[in-house]
Write an enzyme that holds these catalytic residues in place. Sequence first.
Site, mmCIF file in Angstrom:
data_model
loop_
_atom_site.group_PDB
_atom_site.id
_atom_site.type_symbol
_atom_site.label_atom_id
_atom_site.label_comp_id
_atom_site.label_asym_id
_atom_site.label_seq_id
_atom_site.Cartn_x
_atom_site.Cartn_y
_atom_site.Cartn_z
ATOM 1 N N CYS A 93 89.195 16.759 27.917
ATOM 2 C CA CYS A 93 88.891 17.884 28.214
ATOM 3 C C CYS A 93 87.496 18.426 27.539
ATOM 4 C CB CYS A 93 89.798 19.291 28.191
ATOM 5 S SG CYS A 93 90.515 19.016 26.513
ATOM 6 N N CYS A 110 96.334 19.902 23.698
ATOM 7 C CA CYS A 110 95.929 21.278 22.934
ATOM 8 C C CYS A 110 96.914 21.022 21.842
ATOM 9 C CB CYS A 110 95.801 22.488 23.664
ATOM 10 S SG CYS A 110 94.988 22.606 24.990
#
Lengths: 127, 175
Positions: free
Chosen positions: A37, A106
């Site tokens: 990402c 994340c």
Amino acid sequence: MAYSEKVIDHYENPRNVGGFDKNDPSVATGMVGAPACGDVMKLQLKVSENGVIEDAKFKTYGCGSAIASSSLVTEWVKGKTIDEAVSIKNTDIAEELALPPVKIHCSILAEDAIKAAVEDYKSKNSN
Amino acid sequence: MNFFELFALPVQFEIDLGTLSTRYKTLAQLTHPDKFANAGSAEKLMMVQKNAQVNDGYQVLKNPITRAEHILETRGIELKHEQQTVQDTEFLMQQMEWREQLESAQHQNDPEQHLADLDSDIGVQSKAHTQRLSELLNEDSEEANHLAASELRKLKFMAKLHKEIELQEEKLFDI
């Protein structure tokens, strides 16, 4: 996709944003990035002589979950020894923030940031 | 599915985009569902799948990042869904710095110029990574493929930055 309340809280009121002087010998810096990402995370720890984390700061460019993960981690590591801090697992972070499967990376990023910072601390203080 | 085979192209990073586009149009027409309106349901289903493959393949090969990913995938290196983090400090510091510059763009006297300069810096760097990626993919040894994967990861950060700049431009100038 809806963010959990905890993610929104950390995203809107991030804890411990900022940084320390990376050349200070008591400061450990961990830089990590997620290619999937393009998120980039910097975690800095201020470590006392007996190996206790006295303060932590972060700077993250990424989505709400990445910011929340790093913000949460700065709260968790304070008061811990560096050895206790590296035992924080991404699954603990993901569970606390109720991250959906697509945002697990994340929490991995945040776990790896702690590890990278601790490694930096050890290499700085190996002499 | 090897998309290079589908479009009868050699498995390499540098491809002729004109040839790709011509072959795509031909294959898309040949497999278009309208052509099989009167066919049996099994044949219809097969052509719908074929048509979807042609469309997917075109999208993958058109973009240099997904094209490189596909080449590495055919060589057994899966990058698409990886969750591995990058820890190249120097590279990431530079990324941070660029992100900070991007963030400060709106407070500059000439934000348009600021963003254009930033995008041009990123473009130069991306070009260097792409060049290196191309060389490594051509080399096709186990070591070169792993190095290619690490160049490709860096390119993904560059692509993300470029996208962020575009978004910022849209926001600032309401394009």
